[in-house]
Design an enzyme around this catalytic site. Sequence first.
Site, PDB file in Angstrom:
ATOM      1  N   ARG A 114       0.824  -1.209   0.000  1.00  0.00           N
ATOM      2  CA  ARG A 114       0.000   0.000   0.000  1.00  0.00           C
ATOM      3  C   ARG A 114       0.860   1.262   0.000  1.00  0.00           C
ATOM      4  NH1 ARG A 114      -4.382  -2.605   4.175  1.00  0.00           N
ATOM      5  NH2 ARG A 114      -5.880  -3.314   2.594  1.00  0.00           N
ATOM      6  N   ASN A 124      -6.122   2.487  -1.940  1.00  0.00           N
ATOM      7  CA  ASN A 124      -4.950   1.888  -1.275  1.00  0.00           C
ATOM      8  C   ASN A 124      -4.439   0.629  -1.983  1.00  0.00           C
ATOM      9  OD1 ASN A 124      -6.991   0.155  -0.572  1.00  0.00           O
ATOM     10  ND2 ASN A 124      -6.763   0.401   1.637  1.00  0.00           N
ATOM     11  N   HIS A 127      -6.400  -5.294  -1.460  1.00  0.00           N
ATOM     12  CA  HIS A 127      -7.287  -5.702  -0.368  1.00  0.00           C
ATOM     13  C   HIS A 127      -6.829  -7.044   0.177  1.00  0.00           C
ATOM     14  CE1 HIS A 127     -11.055  -6.775   1.745  1.00  0.00           C
ATOM     15  NE2 HIS A 127     -10.878  -7.972   1.205  1.00  0.00           N
TER      16      HIS A 127
END
Length: 212
Positions: A114, A124, A127
């Site tokens: 990230r 970002n 996941h």
Amino acid sequence: MQALMSEPHIYVERTLALIKPDVIDKEEEIEDIILRSGFTIVQKRKLQLSPEQCSNFYADQYGKMFFPNLTAYMSSGPLVAMVLARHNAIAYWKELLGPSNSIRAKETHPDSLRAIYGTDDLRNAVHGSVRFSSAEREIRFMFPEVIIEPIPVGQAAKDYLNLYVNPTLLAGLTELCKQKPADPLVPLICGNSPMKPSTGVQPFSYDPFSVT
């Protein structure tokens, strides 16, 4: 009385990983980092979610102020979904991701995914499932046709092979020696399969790398 052999103990864990729409062009770079970090990519697919599907996927975030922006962002383009496997996959993947806010990640975890690929708290880049229960749910959401079964390793893998695989292989090879067919793969694969397809009907084959 002969004691029954216990089920092999499983050590390998799975988690879901998503490469989000704004960094889809970095797919190969991110996958290379994933593999070099000791993960196996068990399943992979590229897809685009509708806003409704994103709402369902992030149902636990419903009602929060950022929820509309989150669903709009995640449905803005294609993404890559992967099932990753390794020992303690969930914890190691979260560590590789870094903090959810990419701005903070750049300060505290500069080598995290990230920090490298993300922009802010919303965009970002990637996941990851936060716990075992959410990993199971998210994998089923992204890969509804996949049966989630743990992967045995080490002695557990040997036990599994001895208990379930080797007897079938031995029976198939023995039958091949008796019949000596021109094409040995046909009776070996179909003749000893518990899910033998009907004659003339091709079994469905799912390609986990297909783009939908």
